[in-house]
Design a protein around this motif. Structure first.
Motif, PDB file in Angstrom:
ATOM      1  N   GLY A 220      -7.559 -15.753 -31.747  1.00  0.00           N
ATOM      2  CA  GLY A 220      -7.374 -16.863 -32.671  1.00  0.00           C
ATOM      3  C   GLY A 220      -8.591 -17.177 -33.518  1.00  0.00           C
ATOM      4  N   LEU A 221      -9.770 -16.628 -33.174  1.00  0.00           N
ATOM      5  CA  LEU A 221     -10.995 -16.934 -33.907  1.00  0.00           C
ATOM      6  C   LEU A 221     -10.964 -16.420 -35.340  1.00  0.00           C
ATOM      7  CD1 LEU A 221     -13.681 -16.162 -31.161  1.00  0.00           C
ATOM      8  CD2 LEU A 221     -12.878 -18.409 -31.908  1.00  0.00           C
ATOM      9  N   PHE A 222     -10.154 -15.380 -35.586  1.00  0.00           N
ATOM     10  CA  PHE A 222     -10.099 -14.808 -36.939  1.00  0.00           C
ATOM     11  C   PHE A 222      -8.697 -14.899 -37.530  1.00  0.00           C
ATOM     12  CE2 PHE A 222     -13.855 -12.913 -35.073  1.00  0.00           C
ATOM     13  CZ  PHE A 222     -14.774 -13.053 -36.099  1.00  0.00           C
ATOM     14  N   ASN A 223      -7.931 -15.877 -37.034  1.00  0.00           N
ATOM     15  CA  ASN A 223      -6.595 -16.095 -37.580  1.00  0.00           C
ATOM     16  C   ASN A 223      -6.685 -16.549 -39.032  1.00  0.00           C
ATOM     17  OD1 ASN A 223      -3.927 -17.767 -38.019  1.00  0.00           O
ATOM     18  ND2 ASN A 223      -3.599 -16.576 -36.165  1.00  0.00           N
ATOM     19  N   VAL A 233     -11.990 -21.930 -31.479  1.00  0.00           N
ATOM     20  CA  VAL A 233     -13.417 -22.152 -31.203  1.00  0.00           C
ATOM     21  C   VAL A 233     -13.576 -23.256 -30.161  1.00  0.00           C
ATOM     22  CG1 VAL A 233     -15.596 -22.974 -32.187  1.00  0.00           C
ATOM     23  CG2 VAL A 233     -14.209 -21.336 -33.445  1.00  0.00           C
ATOM     24  N   ASP A 234     -12.788 -24.311 -30.306  1.00  0.00           N
ATOM     25  CA  ASP A 234     -12.825 -25.418 -29.349  1.00  0.00           C
ATOM     26  C   ASP A 234     -12.480 -24.924 -27.946  1.00  0.00           C
ATOM     27  OD1 ASP A 234     -12.340 -27.717 -27.833  1.00  0.00           O
ATOM     28  OD2 ASP A 234     -11.723 -28.869 -29.574  1.00  0.00           O
ATOM     29  N   LEU A 235     -11.406 -24.125 -27.841  1.00  0.00           N
ATOM     30  CA  LEU A 235     -10.992 -23.617 -26.527  1.00  0.00           C
ATOM     31  C   LEU A 235     -12.020 -22.641 -25.960  1.00  0.00           C
ATOM     32  CD1 LEU A 235      -7.171 -23.023 -27.151  1.00  0.00           C
ATOM     33  CD2 LEU A 235      -8.247 -24.884 -25.890  1.00  0.00           C
ATOM     34  N   LEU A 236     -12.609 -21.817 -26.829  1.00  0.00           N
ATOM     35  CA  LEU A 236     -13.647 -20.897 -26.363  1.00  0.00           C
ATOM     36  C   LEU A 236     -14.829 -21.685 -25.813  1.00  0.00           C
ATOM     37  CD1 LEU A 236     -14.730 -18.000 -26.121  1.00  0.00           C
ATOM     38  CD2 LEU A 236     -15.651 -18.239 -28.434  1.00  0.00           C
ATOM     39  N   GLY A 237     -15.182 -22.763 -26.516  1.00  0.00           N
ATOM     40  CA  GLY A 237     -16.251 -23.619 -26.012  1.00  0.00           C
ATOM     41  C   GLY A 237     -15.908 -24.199 -24.656  1.00  0.00           C
ATOM     42  N   ALA A 284     -20.712 -12.649 -30.585  1.00  0.00           N
ATOM     43  CA  ALA A 284     -20.748 -12.140 -31.959  1.00  0.00           C
ATOM     44  C   ALA A 284     -19.654 -12.813 -32.789  1.00  0.00           C
ATOM     45  CB  ALA A 284     -20.568 -10.626 -31.967  1.00  0.00           C
ATOM     46  N   LYS A 285     -18.480 -12.952 -32.219  1.00  0.00           N
ATOM     47  CA  LYS A 285     -17.378 -13.609 -32.930  1.00  0.00           C
ATOM     48  C   LYS A 285     -17.685 -15.082 -33.161  1.00  0.00           C
ATOM     49  CE  LYS A 285     -13.990 -10.344 -31.163  1.00  0.00           C
ATOM     50  NZ  LYS A 285     -12.861 -10.097 -30.251  1.00  0.00           N
ATOM     51  N   LEU A 286     -18.275 -15.717 -32.156  1.00  0.00           N
ATOM     52  CA  LEU A 286     -18.635 -17.124 -32.307  1.00  0.00           C
ATOM     53  C   LEU A 286     -19.701 -17.293 -33.386  1.00  0.00           C
ATOM     54  CD1 LEU A 286     -18.405 -20.054 -31.307  1.00  0.00           C
ATOM     55  CD2 LEU A 286     -20.168 -19.525 -29.606  1.00  0.00           C
ATOM     56  N   TYR A 287     -20.652 -16.360 -33.430  1.00  0.00           N
ATOM     57  CA  TYR A 287     -21.710 -16.444 -34.436  1.00  0.00           C
ATOM     58  C   TYR A 287     -21.132 -16.287 -35.845  1.00  0.00           C
ATOM     59  CZ  TYR A 287     -26.228 -15.840 -36.707  1.00  0.00           C
ATOM     60  OH  TYR A 287     -27.323 -16.005 -37.520  1.00  0.00           O
ATOM     61  N   VAL A 288     -20.166 -15.410 -36.007  1.00  0.00           N
ATOM     62  CA  VAL A 288     -19.519 -15.243 -37.316  1.00  0.00           C
ATOM     63  C   VAL A 288     -18.794 -16.519 -37.710  1.00  0.00           C
ATOM     64  CG1 VAL A 288     -17.750 -13.982 -38.589  1.00  0.00           C
ATOM     65  CG2 VAL A 288     -19.312 -12.746 -37.079  1.00  0.00           C
ATOM     66  N   CYS A 289     -18.178 -17.178 -36.744  1.00  0.00           N
ATOM     67  CA  CYS A 289     -17.453 -18.418 -37.038  1.00  0.00           C
ATOM     68  C   CYS A 289     -18.389 -19.518 -37.545  1.00  0.00           C
ATOM     69  CB  CYS A 289     -16.702 -18.911 -35.802  1.00  0.00           C
ATOM     70  SG  CYS A 289     -15.276 -17.890 -35.374  1.00  0.00           S
ATOM     71  N   ARG A 290     -19.671 -19.406 -37.255  1.00  0.00           N
ATOM     72  CA  ARG A 290     -20.636 -20.375 -37.791  1.00  0.00           C
ATOM     73  C   ARG A 290     -20.713 -20.321 -39.313  1.00  0.00           C
ATOM     74  NH1 ARG A 290     -26.211 -20.626 -34.588  1.00  0.00           N
ATOM     75  NH2 ARG A 290     -26.823 -20.355 -36.766  1.00  0.00           N
ATOM     76  N   SER A 291     -20.222 -19.231 -39.898  1.00  0.00           N
ATOM     77  CA  SER A 291     -20.247 -19.078 -41.358  1.00  0.00           C
ATOM     78  C   SER A 291     -18.855 -19.183 -41.959  1.00  0.00           C
ATOM     79  CB  SER A 291     -20.867 -17.716 -41.730  1.00  0.00           C
ATOM     80  OG  SER A 291     -22.176 -17.600 -41.232  1.00  0.00           O
ATOM     81  N   GLY A 334     -10.387  -7.438 -42.752  1.00  0.00           N
ATOM     82  CA  GLY A 334     -10.020  -8.837 -42.630  1.00  0.00           C
ATOM     83  C   GLY A 334      -9.296  -9.356 -43.856  1.00  0.00           C
ATOM     84  N   GLY A 335      -8.747 -10.566 -43.718  1.00  0.00           N
ATOM     85  CA  GLY A 335      -8.144 -11.227 -44.865  1.00  0.00           C
ATOM     86  C   GLY A 335      -9.221 -11.779 -45.774  1.00  0.00           C
ATOM     87  N   GLU A 336      -8.790 -12.531 -46.787  1.00  0.00           N
ATOM     88  CA  GLU A 336      -9.745 -13.061 -47.755  1.00  0.00           C
ATOM     89  C   GLU A 336     -10.764 -13.970 -47.090  1.00  0.00           C
ATOM     90  OE1 GLU A 336     -11.600 -13.391 -51.308  1.00  0.00           O
ATOM     91  OE2 GLU A 336      -9.924 -12.080 -50.805  1.00  0.00           O
ATOM     92  N   ASP A 337     -10.297 -14.893 -46.235  1.00  0.00           N
ATOM     93  CA  ASP A 337     -11.222 -15.785 -45.533  1.00  0.00           C
ATOM     94  C   ASP A 337     -12.149 -15.012 -44.612  1.00  0.00           C
ATOM     95  OD1 ASP A 337     -10.145 -17.896 -46.827  1.00  0.00           O
ATOM     96  OD2 ASP A 337      -9.209 -18.832 -45.078  1.00  0.00           O
ATOM     97  N   GLY A 338     -11.595 -14.002 -43.923  1.00  0.00           N
ATOM     98  CA  GLY A 338     -12.408 -13.210 -42.998  1.00  0.00           C
ATOM     99  C   GLY A 338     -13.519 -12.470 -43.717  1.00  0.00           C
ATOM    100  N   ARG A 339     -13.213 -11.911 -44.877  1.00  0.00           N
ATOM    101  CA  ARG A 339     -14.242 -11.183 -45.629  1.00  0.00           C
ATOM    102  C   ARG A 339     -15.331 -12.131 -46.124  1.00  0.00           C
ATOM    103  NH1 ARG A 339     -11.221  -6.554 -49.306  1.00  0.00           N
ATOM    104  NH2 ARG A 339     -10.574  -5.241 -47.567  1.00  0.00           N
ATOM    105  N   GLN A 340     -14.915 -13.270 -46.641  1.00  0.00           N
ATOM    106  CA  GLN A 340     -15.909 -14.225 -47.114  1.00  0.00           C
ATOM    107  C   GLN A 340     -16.787 -14.709 -45.971  1.00  0.00           C
ATOM    108  OE1 GLN A 340     -14.673 -17.427 -49.727  1.00  0.00           O
ATOM    109  NE2 GLN A 340     -12.910 -16.257 -50.443  1.00  0.00           N
TER     110      GLN A 340
END
Length: 724
Positions: A220-223, A233-237, A284-291, A334-340
């Motif tokens: 779900g982190l890259f949905n 992210v909340d659930l991962l935390g 690594a996935k969590l760090y990407v989500c910071r952006s 990735g999708g548009e959001d994922g690439r950005q």
């Protein structure tokens, strides 16, 4: 309260008290009464002793289950479960249907929550088999079109982990996707129910079923839906907090992004739970989500990161290979959001930790350009662009010798998507200040044009360079037009013109004059063929702003006997295939082409006649009268040209002066509509008279046999205006 067991006589005294308590208005009293009933069911001697009171107690328990106070609902649900356990097969059959109906009702969320909690208690009594039989129905509710059904189904998943922990664990992989979908639901109540269910799963199964929970939460982190990303992210935390032994309820605002509140023991606990490799992948996935492109996702990810990571630079160093693999994959697939998001993450990584990470990142990217997987090569090129955008001049100078060959190779990749991504990286090199060094790339690619095995790839590389840096055409044109001309260079010039856009404008005359000269040569060679193709492609690539330059060069070519043939063919090409609006140039084209209908060279004559037809076809019917005067003057010029030619001939006779172009079959087709519209639609009698005079002059220079095919077409309009 009760020490031993309760006989029927004691039960008869206690039940009325409990009944009154359940009916009391006080929430505290109802809660106590429900707790007493729960204990009664456990302590009675014979379950049959409770049977006479079931019909009395059930309605009041049902009311308590729907009570606004959560404590009352919870205690009443447990009492109902105890009653079902005590009664066994004699339990009322209508309670389960009532619970299911209430779970789907359009009442309040409070009522559905009470029904879900009570149903979880009853299912715990019925056992695993009953749960498995009911699961398809519940899952169907979770994806129903009715929001209340979806909310009710998700609410049940909040309570089942508490009442059926071991039995429900087998359904985690089936249930989690529905919870994640619920996190993105359009209905607020459904989203809240899904979040509550997700947190309960994490709280109950974080230790016992971590391998089952973690992959679903990661997914779900890259949905594509940002709400799912935020909730994931909340659930991962929550998972990390549970594993690390912390609540996560800390304030981490202020200070550097790399400064948090974690301690070493948190990281050690996570590594023990999932292993170093999995920890690196998840972090690594969590760090990407910071952006992430969405602010709520970024802030949530940063909170979790600061809570569980004690030393950001050290952790990044440990997980950098996993992070780079993830970024490259997301940039490519990735999708548009994922690439950005991935692009922002990579840029931030370079800006914040450039000196530390560049020696590791750059080799990884360079190796990635040699991958056999197209998506990986494309992702690497996107990554190169982001890295270059974040580099200082000093860093660029230090790593340019590694980066430049990688980008140059990618510009000539066999896959178009990789070349386009490489062009973006090439453009970033210029912006980063590497222009003088990067200038060497274009000559290198131009040199490859001369090598058959690299010709097409080099050309495609040059095309993508022009797509992002059109001004590079200035470097390319002189090299491609260097004598002796070659078919390869001329073919490349035509192809590159199509990619040059507005930058072509300043080079039109530089290109067209030599190319038309070569195209007009009589020898049929590959170079001549390439020049003709090049002239057409350049002409069709010209934009409206530069049309005047193209038309000036074409008209100059029409005036030159050696270039006349292919200039006329170019006029036809522009009129039939280009999107240019040439109405401003029609009068000049008419006055250039019509006199050429007196040419002796039949091939030139036919080319000019065909071009004239193409020009007049572009004229809207209502605008044709405005070209009467231009056509009349042009025909007069053609007639005079023919007269002079006859004077110079020793055998000149006294017959009528006919223009050769108007002696061809269908000769009048290009010009007759202009005169006829002038006669019929002229805005004054004088203008219509002028059109009629022009028509007469046209007839004078036209062969009689040719005229026969147009008699009806000509006389019809004349008869209609004979009264004038």
């Amino acid at each position: 309260m009760f020490v031993n067991t309760i006989d029927a006589a004691s039960l008869a005294l206690i039940v009325p008290v409990v009944h009154r308590g359940l009916r009391d208005r006080s929430g505290e009293t109802k809660k106590k009464a429900a707790r007493i009933l729960q204990n009664l069911c456990r302590l009675i001697n014979d379950p049959k002793d409770m049977t006479p009171y079931v019909q009395l107690m059930i309605p009041e328990i049902q009311k308590a289950i729907l009570d606004p106070l959560p404590d009352v609902r919870g205690q009443a649900s447990k009492a109902l479960g105890a009653l079902f356990q005590d009664l066994g097969a004699q339990a009322p059959a209508d309670v389960m249907p009532w619970l299911m109906e209430t779970l789907r009702s359009k009442g309040s969320s409070v009522e559905r929550s009470g029904a879900a909690q009570a149903l979880s208690e009853v299912l715990a009594i019925h056992g695993k088999e009953h749960l498995e039989g009911l699961m398809p129905e519940i899952l169907s509710d979770c994806s129903a079109s009715n929001a209340t059904n979806r909310e009710g189904g998700l609410m049940l998943f909040r309570f089942l982990p508490q009442t059926m922990q071991e039995d429900f664990q087998a359904h985690l992989s089936t249930v989690l996707p529905f919870i994640l979908d619920g996190l993105a639901d359009e209905n607020d109540d459904v989203r809240e129910a899904a979040m509550a269910a997700g947190r309960m799963l994490v709280n109950v199964y974080a230790e016992s079923a971590l391998p089952l929970l973690l992959p679903e939460v990661e997914r779900g982190l890259f949905n594509e839906n940002w709400r799912i990303r935020q909730s994931s992210v909340d659930l991962l935390g929550s998972l990390f907090y549970k594993v690390a032994g912390t609540s996560g309820k800390v304030v981490v605002d202020g200070g550097s992004d790399d400064e948090g509140v974690a301690v070493e023991s948190y990281g050690a606990a996570i590594i023990r739970a999932v292993g170093m490799q999995r920890r690196n992948e998840v972090l690594a996935k969590l760090y990407v989500c910071r952006s992430d492109v969405q602010y709520p996702v970024r802030t949530q990810a940063l909170h979790v990161w600061k809570t569980v990571v004690v030393n950001t630079p050290k952790t990044l160093g440990e997980m950098l290979p996993a992070l780079m693999d993830l970024l490259i994959d997301t940039l490519a697939n990735g999708g548009e959001d994922g690439r950005q998001t991935s692009g922002r993450c990579l840029g931030e990584l370079v800006r914040k930790m450039g000196e530390r990470v560049l020696p590791i990142i750059v080799p990884i990217l360079k190796t990635g350009t040699e991958s056999s997987d197209v998506a990986t090569r494309q992702g690497v090129c996107f990554g190169l662009k982001e890295v270059l955008d974040g580099l200082t001049r000093h860093q660029l100078t230090e790593h340019l010798t590694t980066l430049l060959p990688a980008i140059q190779a990618a510009l000539c990749d066999t896959d178009a998507t990789v070349r386009e991504a490489a062009a973006e990286a090439f453009n970033a090199l210029f912006k980063a200040g590497a222009g003088p060094v990067v200038d060497s790339v274009v000559p290198a690619l131009l040199s490859k044009l001369e090598v058959d095995s690299h010709n097409s790839q080099a050309l495609e590389g040059l095309q993508v360079i022009l797509s992002v840096r059109p001004q590079m055409l200035t470097t390319m044109v002189p090299r491609l037009l260097k004598k002796p001309y070659t078919s390869t260079n001329l073919g490349a010039l035509g192809a590159l013109s199509e990619a040059a856009g507005a930058s072509l404008q300043s080079h039109i005359s530089t290109i067209m004059t030599p190319v038309l000269t070569v195209a007009s040569r009589q020898d049929e060679t590959p170079v001549v063929d390439a020049a003709r193709e090049c002239a057409s492609r350049v002409a069709l690539s010209v934009q409206d702003e530069a049309a005047y330059k193209l038309m000036a060069d074409i008209q100059k070519g029409l005036e030159d006997p050696s270039m006349r043939l292919w200039s006329a063919k170019l006029v036809e090409t522009v009129c039939t295939k280009s999107r240019l609006d040439i109405q401003d140039y029609v009068p000049d084209l008419i006055q250039n082409l019509v006199p050429l209908l007196a040419e002796e060279d039949h091939e030139v004559l036919m080319a000019c006649w065909t071009a004239l037809g193409a020009v007049t076809k572009t004229i809207p019917k209502e605008m044709m009268p405005s070209y009467v005067r231009s056509l009349k003057d042009a025909i007069a010029t053609a007639k005079e040209k023919e007269r002079r030619r006859r004077r110079g001939m020793a055998t000149a006779g006294a017959g009528p002066i006919l223009v050769a172009g108007f002696c061809l079959p269908k000769a009048l087709t290009p010009v007759l509509p202009i005169y006829l519209q002038g006669v019929l639609q002229g805005n004054s009698a004088e203008f219509r008279e002028l059109a009629a005079e022009g028509l007469g002059e046209l007839i004078e220079v036209t062969d009689e046999k040719v005229l026969k095919a147009f008699v009806v077409q000509i006389t019809g309009p004349l008869i209609r205006i004979i009264s004038d």
